[in-house]
Scaffold this active site. Structure first.
Site, mmCIF file in Angstrom:
data_model
loop_
_atom_site.group_PDB
_atom_site.id
_atom_site.type_symbol
_atom_site.label_atom_id
_atom_site.label_comp_id
_atom_site.label_asym_id
_atom_site.label_seq_id
_atom_site.Cartn_x
_atom_site.Cartn_y
_atom_site.Cartn_z
ATOM 1 C CD GLU A 293 -2.856 -1.283 2.310
ATOM 2 O OE1 GLU A 293 -4.059 -1.483 2.124
ATOM 3 O OE2 GLU A 293 -2.348 -1.243 3.443
HETATM 4 C C1 ACM Z 1 -1.879 -5.499 4.087
HETATM 5 O O1 ACM Z 1 -2.925 -6.026 4.519
HETATM 6 N N1 ACM Z 1 -1.865 -4.206 3.780
HETATM 7 C C2 ACM Z 1 -0.666 -6.261 3.901
#
Ligand code: ACM
Length: 542
Positions: free
Chosen positions: A346
């Site tokens: 992310e």
């Molecule tokens: C994640 O759940 N952002 C690895």
């Protein structure tokens, strides 16, 4: 919380106090199969069948008389200090509920024997032989003895888990269990960043993992909401960056001594701690602690919300790599295990070009300090280092393009740890009505977390590329051990079995019966769990 003590009271049976039992013991009444109230009911004296174990063992051959642990039982080891360590762990587990001394000795026959010997056991397998004369656990490595001891534990009545003397009898069914895991990586992750968890809370979780032969504890040590590990060369990371958490509570961090204590305790349960510093995104706590880590030189405020994707280290700034190297060096020095997890998920505020540049710079630093890189699967958008592992956290609806990148990386030699979010994310709600957790990956009931095969999960991935499975527990909504347990149980034992047991030996209809039988053990241990309607709990579920 439904505790074992309440169960006994509810059942209307007298709970013998420790002193009374000692007196009776001296009259040789304890250990004869008679309880305080007379003969033990037949179903209580029948030993647990050898196959009523989670994770399901590789092979089970019942037969012969059971072994009975008595006041006279010794635990024999063959002189190795590691075997002795496992034996002392077993003795400490059995003494409170049996009331027996169970001395650990370097010689003798009969009783319980832990034996290191060559054989087809691999690094973690074992054989357990049980008969009238004794129980012997044989393994090539101490980890195998430890896992064999967990099997022995599952074969004893659930009351063995209680911390007061119980009537027994302590029978172990006759026969042989031969066992070894399918995968070498059977992990759980605890996010100690979104909410902080104390050393004692982490130890409690470790003990729960060990019961199901899980061998990796991945600690998510940094995120936007908190930095949880002391770094001497950048002290404000912990003292300021660790000073809060989701919701604005006081947060916290581990001193190096405390962190070493977690690592030591995990090792005593044959778990390897995998520390994660999430980079280049998920870094607000670091950015808030040091203005110089920000491209504009301005430190943002601490963050106590639950959004993701808004923070990034400054990829073009040299001091970023001084920071990374200092953190990696100090963390590697605290880590006897092989792996260092660098996150990489992310990174929505980092350009693709910067992301690739960052990972090209940072992965060699991990290698320089002797560790193997683990990253979330977005690392496949850059070039994973030789030998790196990536942790896949996609779901059924993840784009074909993203899955194809992961498959290609696996074909090119990158190892995979499978953590599909819509299967094994322990923070996903079980149903719409689950009071805790999130639901962005959907609802994950118990069967869904169990009923899948890592070997067939991502078509095109070579068999040897799958190194195992891991169940992450993100803690945006989770604040204490009871809540950790409510989300982990009963899904965690299922994930443990997915990682340990051969695909062909797994079957939901049979598993759910074995799972239901665990409830008495959780009650005895004081472990919270979700009473899933998919599981036939019987009276134990009340
Ligand atoms: C994640 O759940 N952002 C690895």
């Amino acid at each position: 919380m439904a505790h074992g003590r309440d169960t006994l009271v509810r059942d209307g049976r007298a709970r013998p106090c420790r002193r009374t039992l000692r007196l009776l013991g001296s009259l040789l009444l304890v250990g004869t199969g008679l309880s305080m109230t007379g003969a033990v009911p037949a179903q209580a004296t029948a030993p647990t069948p050898l196959d009523r174990v989670i994770p399901a063992p590789a092979s089970v051959a019942p037969g012969g008389s059971p072994y009975r642990i008595t006041r006279g039982t010794h635990i024999h080891v063959d002189g190795s200090p590691e075997a002795r360590g496992v034996a002392e762990y077993l003795a400490a587990l059995l003494r409170p509920s049996t009331g027996y001394r169970l001395p650990v000795t370097d010689h003798g026959a009969g009783g319980i024997r832990l034996r290191l010997a060559q054989g087809p056991f691999g690094a973690e397998g074992y054989r357990l032989d049980s008969g009238r004369g004794g129980v012997t656990i044989t393994a090539a490595r101490p980890a195998g003895l430890f896992h064999g001891v967990q099997t022995l534990r599952h074969l004893l009545p659930a009351a063995v888990e209680k911390d007061t003397v119980q009537p027994g009898p302590w029978l172990i069914a006759g026969g042989t269990v031969q066992d070894r895991p399918r995968y070498g990586w059977r992990g759980a992750m605890l996010d100690v960043s979104r909410h902080f968890f104390t050393v004692d809370q982490v130890k409690r979780f470790i003990d729960q993992l060990a019961l199901y032969k899980i061998n990796k504890l991945h600690l998510h040590l940094s995120d936007d909401q908190g930095w949880r590990i002391a770094i001497d060369s950048w002290p404000r990371l912990a003292t300021y960056g660790g000073s809060t958490e989701v919701g604005g509570g006081p947060g916290g961090h581990y001193t190096k001594a405390q962190y070493k204590e977690i690592v030591r305790y995990a090792a005593s349960r044959y778990l390897e701690v995998v520390p994660e510093i999430d980079m280049p995104g998920h870094t607000n706590a670091a950015l808030a602690s040091y203005a110089g880590l920000n491209c504009d030189g301005v430190a943002p405020p601490l963050y106590t919300g639950t959004e993701v994707g808004f923070s990034s280290l400054c990829v073009g700034e040299e001091s970023t790599y001084d920071f990374v190297e200092d953190v990696v060096r100090e963390l590697a020095a605290l880590t006897p295990g092989r792996y260092l997890h660098i996150g990489g998920d992310e990174a929505d505020s980092t350009s693709h070009e910067d992301y690739v540049k960052f990972m090209d710079r940072v992965q060699p630093v991990v290698a320089e300090y002797g560790k193997t890189v683990v990253g979330w699967h977005q690392l496949t958008g850059a070039t994973p280092a030789t030998g790196a592992l990536v942790q896949y956290w996609g779901l059924d609806s993840t784009s074909a393009e993203e899955k194809a990148r992961v498959v290609k990386a696996a074909q090119e030699g990158t190892g995979l740890i499978l953590s599909p979010a819509d299967r094994v994310y322990l923070d996903m709600k079980y149903t719409r009505d689950t009071p805790l957790g999130l639901s962005w990956a959907g609802y994950v009931e118990v069967r869904r977390s169990y009923d899948w095969d890592p070997g067939a999960y991502l078509p095109g991935v070579p068999e040897g590329a799958v190194r195992g499975v891991e169940a992450p527990l993100w803690t945006e909504t989770i604040e204490d051990s009871g809540q950790v347990e409510y989300m982990a149980f009963p899904r965690l034992p299922g994930v443990a079995e997915v990682g340990w047991s051969a695909a062909g030996s797994r079957d939901w209809e049979r598993y759910k019966v074995r799972l239901a039988a665990q409830a008495e053990r959780w009650k005895a241990l004081g472990v919270e769990w979700y009473r899933s309607p998919q599981v036939p709990w019987g009276a134990a579920g009340r």
